[in-house]
Design a protein around this motif. Structure first.
Motif, mmCIF file in Angstrom:
data_model
loop_
_atom_site.group_PDB
_atom_site.id
_atom_site.type_symbol
_atom_site.label_atom_id
_atom_site.label_comp_id
_atom_site.label_asym_id
_atom_site.label_seq_id
_atom_site.Cartn_x
_atom_site.Cartn_y
_atom_site.Cartn_z
ATOM 1 N N ILE A 11 44.742 104.881 -22.230
ATOM 2 C CA ILE A 11 44.088 105.866 -21.364
ATOM 3 C C ILE A 11 44.277 105.494 -19.894
ATOM 4 O O ILE A 11 44.571 106.355 -19.061
ATOM 5 C CB ILE A 11 42.608 106.024 -21.734
ATOM 6 N N ARG A 12 44.115 104.220 -19.583
ATOM 7 C CA ARG A 12 44.321 103.786 -18.199
ATOM 8 C C ARG A 12 45.745 104.080 -17.744
ATOM 9 O O ARG A 12 45.965 104.536 -16.624
ATOM 10 C CB ARG A 12 44.027 102.295 -18.061
ATOM 11 N N SER A 13 46.715 103.845 -18.614
ATOM 12 C CA SER A 13 48.109 104.092 -18.275
ATOM 13 C C SER A 13 48.377 105.586 -18.091
ATOM 14 O O SER A 13 49.081 105.990 -17.161
ATOM 15 C CB SER A 13 49.016 103.515 -19.358
ATOM 16 N N MET A 14 47.815 106.409 -18.955
ATOM 17 C CA MET A 14 47.991 107.865 -18.824
ATOM 18 C C MET A 14 47.405 108.382 -17.520
ATOM 19 O O MET A 14 47.931 109.322 -16.927
ATOM 20 C CB MET A 14 47.320 108.603 -19.990
ATOM 21 N N ASN A 15 46.318 107.775 -17.071
ATOM 22 C CA ASN A 15 45.633 108.232 -15.863
ATOM 23 C C ASN A 15 46.080 107.501 -14.599
ATOM 24 O O ASN A 15 45.524 107.742 -13.527
ATOM 25 C CB ASN A 15 44.117 108.087 -16.031
ATOM 26 N N ALA A 16 47.069 106.630 -14.725
ATOM 27 C CA ALA A 16 47.552 105.876 -13.562
ATOM 28 C C ALA A 16 48.076 106.841 -12.503
ATOM 29 O O ALA A 16 48.714 107.848 -12.819
ATOM 30 C CB ALA A 16 48.647 104.902 -13.982
ATOM 31 N N GLY A 17 47.805 106.508 -11.265
ATOM 32 C CA GLY A 17 48.206 107.368 -10.163
ATOM 33 C C GLY A 17 49.631 107.168 -9.703
ATOM 34 O O GLY A 17 50.147 107.964 -8.922
#
Length: 73
Positions: A11-17
């Motif tokens: 999830i963190r990777s998908m939401n990375a800016g």
């Protein structure tokens, strides 16, 4: 046996800016793996394989349900 929270990393990777942020998250996961004992690495790999299999199955199911909307029953 430790439980690894691959969903959190995913999830963190998908939401990375940015690509740099995504790379830092991937490096964090690599560093975690490098810090594990050989036995824990085995557990890590098994849990990762299970997570990936589950995610691919979910994506396939989602794709088939959406793709099927274009076809008559």
């Amino acid at each position: 046996m430790p439980e690894f929270d691959f969903k959190r990393f995913h999830i963190r990777s998908m939401n990375a800016g940015s690509d740099e942020e995504r790379g830092a998250i991937n490096q964090e996961l690599k560093d975690l793996y490098a810090s594990l004992s050989e036995e824990d690495k085995k557990d890590f790999n098994e849990q990762l394989q299970k997570f990936l299999t589950t995610q691919v199955a979910r994506i396939k199911s989602d794709y088939e349900s959406v793709h099927g909307l274009d076809r008559p029953n």
